[in-house]
Design a protein around this motif. Structure first.
Motif, PDB file in Angstrom:
ATOM      1  N   GLY A  60       1.032  -0.819   4.593  1.00  0.00           N
ATOM      2  CA  GLY A  60       1.436   0.482   4.095  1.00  0.00           C
ATOM      3  C   GLY A  60       2.835   0.839   4.552  1.00  0.00           C
ATOM      4  O   GLY A  60       3.353   0.262   5.501  1.00  0.00           O
ATOM      5  N   ARG A  79     -14.553   6.667   0.336  1.00  0.00           N
ATOM      6  CA  ARG A  79     -15.243   5.486  -0.210  1.00  0.00           C
ATOM      7  C   ARG A  79     -15.108   4.308   0.754  1.00  0.00           C
ATOM      8  O   ARG A  79     -14.124   4.219   1.480  1.00  0.00           O
ATOM      9  N   GLU A 129      -8.083   8.528  -5.277  1.00  0.00           N
ATOM     10  CA  GLU A 129      -8.997   8.961  -4.221  1.00  0.00           C
ATOM     11  C   GLU A 129      -8.536  10.244  -3.521  1.00  0.00           C
ATOM     12  O   GLU A 129      -9.220  10.722  -2.615  1.00  0.00           O
ATOM     13  N   TYR A 130      -7.397  10.782  -3.941  1.00  0.00           N
ATOM     14  CA  TYR A 130      -6.852  11.935  -3.206  1.00  0.00           C
ATOM     15  C   TYR A 130      -7.745  13.167  -3.299  1.00  0.00           C
ATOM     16  O   TYR A 130      -7.727  14.014  -2.400  1.00  0.00           O
ATOM     17  N   MET A 175       0.839  -1.195   0.000  1.00  0.00           N
ATOM     18  CA  MET A 175       0.000   0.000   0.000  1.00  0.00           C
ATOM     19  C   MET A 175       0.875   1.246   0.000  1.00  0.00           C
ATOM     20  O   MET A 175       1.338   1.702   1.042  1.00  0.00           O
ATOM     21  N   CYS A 176       1.074   1.781  -1.192  1.00  0.00           N
ATOM     22  CA  CYS A 176       1.985   2.901  -1.385  1.00  0.00           C
ATOM     23  C   CYS A 176       1.230   4.220  -1.546  1.00  0.00           C
ATOM     24  O   CYS A 176       1.698   5.264  -1.099  1.00  0.00           O
ATOM     25  N   GLY A 177       0.082   4.182  -2.183  1.00  0.00           N
ATOM     26  CA  GLY A 177      -0.686   5.402  -2.403  1.00  0.00           C
ATOM     27  C   GLY A 177      -2.011   5.061  -3.061  1.00  0.00           C
ATOM     28  O   GLY A 177      -2.213   3.940  -3.524  1.00  0.00           O
ATOM     29  N   MET A 178      -2.937   6.022  -3.065  1.00  0.00           N
ATOM     30  CA  MET A 178      -4.255   5.805  -3.662  1.00  0.00           C
ATOM     31  C   MET A 178      -4.677   7.080  -4.380  1.00  0.00           C
ATOM     32  O   MET A 178      -5.689   7.685  -4.050  1.00  0.00           O
TER      33      MET A 178
END
Lengths: 339, 339
Positions: free
Chosen positions: A273, A256, A249-250, A243-246
């Protein structure tokens, strides 16, 4: 040299996607370094998705940029004036932070780049994004030969390195990217086995299933959103989600829902993460490993260069839309002769 | 010895919560062991929440019990007839599986329990639940002194051991359980620092915040549902969620949404599932470690004993409702004299 320093400051906090109004160009008197400090003239500025988090005052792993303060960002700069004996004018260094033409830093935070090296690479493949890919793949991914690895934002600064590391580990690597040119590059240049153009497919779930007939052992998460929804049910027993980034969704104004975690129990998944800066030794280790690969051309990287500090806000807004192709860097100034 | 074997078989698959109709009592001719096999007479049968998964044909880590087949479950049994030279009649063993009065097993799967030991403990504190708590806490939890650890289903077979291990590691331990008697036991006997009665509090989120003023470093997940929702936002940076089970959702007919995973990135969380049977050495390691603690009384455990194989279905239905208090075991038969 002009006696003014130019900075891009945070003018207001965005609601949803940032716009040009959230930034302002500021000019101020050129600062002088105090004892132990160094003044650098910025040559290259790195723009990265995590900076969206700094524009917000929602809880994060780092404090937000204050309204009126310069935006934060990694740079490569040339030393102009030094009150740290380890640096002399003309040295090219990385470690100074700011969307600014000139930056004052504690000398302890700076690292000299060898003369003549590809300076901007120290912001991408040999910099924070490269070290991020390395940390995630080695510490969480732990890819074994024959495993299926899915890389999101696969032509991006992190994804391109993550996928090449997975190939070196003997995995079958599937990239996901947002246009046909990126997919071509991912397969032909980076050497991934397959690439899904998530904007072109009618049914992302089906496309991913087709591309991963043996399921997914390792997922390198840079984007979240619909792709995460499609990946999660395909995870194999003992799968790892890095889990590095999303980034998808930023800009969300409403959180969500995520995946029900019962699959984590029954498939023994590991969802973890990490933030690369937590362990500075990762940067040292990665540069030692990867600099020879960059030199011999076996580790591929691509940069998306935008000229001029004043264009950083627009370039950053486009980055969050996925309009860049390769590591986004701003060419702020040319090195002086001999640097 | 009667010449009939009694079995509780799976009569039909439940929709939602299981009911008595889903089970049936079957009588069949007593089987004879083949070469290498052992016939045991069941003394104790373990009932555990994971068995709900075996009643369903939804995907799981193990195949479902077939309709008409005996329900599966760990037992302690006495050897009646052995065609494996390592066992003789009268030996008391664990490793045979089935809600049955008599079971045929390959000798390779059986382990002899020392004469006179607390046999039923080999189904609980020294058995699968104990080894589960041990594996989760040591491999994923890795509790450090001063950390805050939250244990769900804290008076249950797994939770009670997990919390005591966290106390031994120097943590502040908060249990969550479903009635005041359980909470009293958790604090007074097991020695947890606090206990939340989730059925008594008006606002679970607030109660958990109050009980965990420094946030949560490690969460041992046995239940899912509302408690998971309350725990997740309180997780600290570098927190670990030990995903062991989600019993509150086992009877759900529709999958609930889970937590948005952006917190996993920014807080560097590790969410990891495990199944104790994946590594048989965990049982051996745990028994070696914990048998002396059971003998000297420093590791507390409590059993909820129900008499009679025929009462197993009702006891299991109650277990899923949290009506047991301590490790649920069925006393199927008394050992013969001298065993």
């Amino acid at each position: 040299m002009s006696n003014l320093r130019r900075s891009i400051i945070l003018a207001s906090r965005p609601k949803g996607a940032p716009s040009a109004d959230n930034f302002a160009l500021d000019e101020s008197v050129m600062p002088k370094p105090a004892e132990g400090e160094v003044l650098t003239r910025t040559l290259w500025l790195s723009l990265d998705p995590y900076m969206r988090g700094r524009m917000s005052d929602k809880p994060s792993y780092a404090p937000p940029v204050a309204i009126g303060a310069p935006m934060t960002g990694e740079t490569v700069g040339e030393v102009v004036e030094s009150r740290d004996p380890r640096f002399v004018p003309g040295d090219v260094v990385t470690g100074a932070f700011g969307w600014q033409s000139h930056i004052i830093s504690a000398g302890d935070r700076l690292t000299t780049i060898p003369k003549g090296a590809p300076y901007s690479a120290y912001l991408g493949v040999l910099g924070m994004p490269g070290a991020t890919a390395y940390a995630g793949m080695t510490e969480i991914g732990q890819v074994k030969p024959g495993e299926t690895v899915v890389i999101s934002a696969a032509s991006g600064a992190v994804g391109a390195v993550a996928g090449q590391l997975a190939k070196r580990a003997g995995a079958r690597v599937v990239g996901v990217a947002g246009n046909p040119d990126k997919c071509l590059y991912i397969q032909d240049t980076l050497g991934f086995d397959e690439c899904i153009d998530h904007r072109a497919v009618m049914d992302l779930d089906a496309a991913l299933r087709d591309a991963c007939p043996n399921g997914i052992d390792v997922y390198f998460e840079n984007v979240g959103g619909d792709l995460q929804d499609a990946v999660y049910p395909l995870m194999n027993n003992f799968g790892r989600m890095i889990m590095c980034g999303m980034v998808a969704e930023y800009n969300d104004t409403k959180t969500r829902p995520g995946p029900n975690l019962m699959d984590v129990v029954r498939k023994r998944l590991r969802i973890e993460g990490f933030i690369v800066m937590d362990k500075p030794e990762r940067f040292v280790d990665w540069r030692a490993l990867a600099a020879p690969w960059v030199a011999d051309g076996s580790l591929h990287f691509r940069e998306h260069v935008v000229d001029g500090l004043e264009n950083a806000p627009e370039a950053f807004i486009d980055l969050l839309r996925g309009h860049n192709f390769g590591k986004l860097v701003i060419r702020v100034a040319e090195p002086s002769k001999g640097a």
